[in-house]
Design a protein around this motif. Structure first.
Motif, mmCIF file in Angstrom:
data_model
loop_
_atom_site.group_PDB
_atom_site.id
_atom_site.type_symbol
_atom_site.label_atom_id
_atom_site.label_comp_id
_atom_site.label_asym_id
_atom_site.label_seq_id
_atom_site.Cartn_x
_atom_site.Cartn_y
_atom_site.Cartn_z
ATOM 1 N N HIS A 104 -4.151 0.434 8.743
ATOM 2 C CA HIS A 104 -5.543 -0.002 8.953
ATOM 3 C C HIS A 104 -6.061 -0.737 7.716
ATOM 4 O O HIS A 104 -6.661 -1.815 7.830
ATOM 5 N N GLU A 105 -5.810 -0.164 6.550
ATOM 6 C CA GLU A 105 -6.242 -0.802 5.308
ATOM 7 C C GLU A 105 -5.553 -2.148 5.101
ATOM 8 O O GLU A 105 -6.139 -3.071 4.524
ATOM 9 N N ASP A 110 -3.533 5.273 8.261
ATOM 10 C CA ASP A 110 -4.573 4.798 7.344
ATOM 11 C C ASP A 110 -4.116 3.538 6.612
ATOM 12 O O ASP A 110 -4.885 2.580 6.443
ATOM 13 N N ILE A 111 -2.872 3.550 6.172
ATOM 14 C CA ILE A 111 -2.343 2.423 5.403
ATOM 15 C C ILE A 111 -2.303 1.158 6.254
ATOM 16 O O ILE A 111 -2.679 0.068 5.798
ATOM 17 N N ARG A 132 0.828 -1.216 0.000
ATOM 18 C CA ARG A 132 0.000 0.000 0.000
ATOM 19 C C ARG A 132 0.856 1.258 0.000
ATOM 20 O O ARG A 132 0.440 2.294 -0.537
#
Length: 491
Positions: A193-194, A190-191, A77
């Protein structure tokens, strides 16, 4: 931010968390306000450590293959969002966009992949060995929540350098990014979490050191502290950690030498010297003290000045730019203070020696001219203290006097790195072996392998990270000794 949405709240236990107050993040490129950032306090620090502590047993028990797969997912990601991350990082810290695209962001992804793969290769155990028929089994047990405090000069890369091995080792993380460059840490949250990291495994608390960092490093449930920054701040962190006997890894200041021997390739030496202006001199490893054998001083200097004259200073988003801004107007004032005091003490500026006021006034940014000072004393402030800007000094040593070359090179409180330009392999090896430094580069600069130990000597730090040394730090080593007798016979 650079057309990229960035959430400016903390990331704690898998959710966004606000604070009662905020602080403003400005771009060093033109001084424009970028965002209002949640201003963390002891409350957010305690919440993040509690989340990391609660998540720790589950993360530590996660099979290595599963942890490694999640780190690879993070790396994937990062690669997918490399352009966005590079644009935000450049806007936030002013480093060259082309460097972020071509070197820094690939290194961020590599950090996660390397430690994921190293975890699998190690299987977190050494080979067993025998003691009088007894079997010794050495294992790495995840240590617990790790507090990671990172600097502003390479925010995402230096954060990932700490986060990746901590997570690979099975420890959980609370990251406190530098207040001048918080944005990509938020994107990394965010990354992660994704990518599927469980809540609480990775947390981000933003804010100032005394308000958010101090309560984080003093928390009794933190089991490891890794810090990159200044010596005075390291002193305060060490004092807080001592109360709970928390192991620390410190990568601190540098005042590294570049030795140019008479038999060196002077074109290569000049290239190495100019490279020290990278990132506007805001590189802890930079060889800011150039030490040249007397007979080649003028020949080296001519080549160096020719190269400096061709450097382009300006907007780091422009592909033609070689040197961007300093991080903050206050930092420009600090750098200029060092230079002005050196000039007042008798130093001469062969190039630079002042802020680039024309560029700064026109853009609103914070720019300092690449500078070279001569006629400096070994004991002077400009030689002894880290400036952390595009400021180099030039000294000479008598031809053939290796003892004097080594004395000058080792003659500071620091010992982070050293660079040596030499033509004779044997002489280069002989001098390199005497240099006090965590890393010595011979006829090269900034060649880094994640398998190698990294850290500093003297006031440049405590401990080593990289490769297996990172696992040693983020884990507790355990030896289990098993006797050959005493087992029940179940036939």
């Amino acid at each position: 931010m650079a057309h990229v949405p960035v959430d400016t709240r903390h990331w704690i236990n898998g959710a966004r968390v606000t604070s009662p107050t905020t602080f403003t993040d400005h771009s060093p490129i033109d001084g424009t306000p970028l965002a209002e950032i949640a201003r963390g306090t002891a409350a957010e620090a305690r919440a993040a450590v509690a989340a990391a502590d609660a998540a720790f047993p589950g993360w530590a028990a996660t099979p290595p293959a599963e942890r490694a797969a999640l780190l690879h997912a993070v790396a994937d990601r990062v690669d997918a969002r490399a352009e966005e991350l590079a644009a935000v990082e450049t806007a936030d810290n002013g480093a060259l966009l082309r460097s972020h695209r071509r070197g820094v962001l690939p290194r961020v992804a590599h950090n996660f992949r390397y430690f994921a793969d190293r975890l699998l290769a190690l299987a977190l155990s050494h080979d067993d060995f025998d003691t009088r028929g007894h079997t010794n089994h050495v294992s790495w047990d995840p240590a617990g929540p790790a507090a990671l405090i990172t600097p502003w000069n390479a925010p995402l890369m230096l954060s990932s350098w700490k986060i990746a091995p901590a997570l690979a080792a099975g420890s959980t993380v609370v990251l406190k990014p530098a207040e001048w460059t918080p944005l990509t840490a938020s994107l990394l949250a965010d990354i992660t979490h994704e990518a599927g990291l469980p809540p609480g495994v990775f947390n981000v608390v933003q804010g100032y050191g005394d308000e958010a960092g101090a309560p984080l490093t003093a928390h009794p449930d933190v089991r490891r502290i890794s810090f990159t920054g200044s010596v005075p701040t390291a002193h305060r962190i060490a004092e807080a950690a001592a109360a709970h006997l928390v192991p620390c890894s410190f990568e601190l200041g540098g005042k590294s030498p570049l030795l140019v021997l008479a038999d060196a390739d002077l074109d290569l030496a000049a290239d190495l010297a100019v490279e020290q202006y990278d990132n506007a001199g805001q590189v802890c490893l930079a060889a800011t003290r150039i030490l040249v054998e007397e007979s080649v001083r003028d020949a080296f200097l001519g080549r160096f000045l020719d190269r400096v004259a061709k450097l382009v200073q300006g907007d780091p988003r422009d592909e033609a730019t070689d040197i961007g801004p300093s991080i903050h107007p206050r930092h420009v004032e600090r750098v200029d203070g060092f230079v002005r005091r050196a000039l007042a003490a008798g130093a001469k500026a062969l190039v630079g020696g002042a802020p680039d006021t024309g560029l700064s006034d026109a853009s609103g940014g914070a720019y300092y001219l690449p500078t070279l000072l001569t006629d400096v004393d070994q004991e002077s402030e400009i030689v002894q203290e880290e400036v952390f800007g595009p400021v180099l000094t030039l000294q000479t040593f008598p031809d053939g006097d290796e003892d004097e070359a080594v004395r000058l090179a080792n003659g500071t409180r620091f010992g982070l790195a050293a660079t040596l330009a030499a033509g004779d392999r044997e002489r280069g090896a002989r001098i390199g072996a005497r240099l006090v430094a965590g890393t010595v580069w011979v006829n090269c600069f900034y060649v880094r392998d994640l398998s190698a130990p990294f850290g500093g000597s003297r006031r440049s730090g405590i401990g080593r990270e990289g490769g297996d040394w990172s696992f040693d730090f983020y884990c507790d080593l355990k030896n289990t000794v098993t006797a050959p007798k005493g087992w029940a016979d179940h036939g």
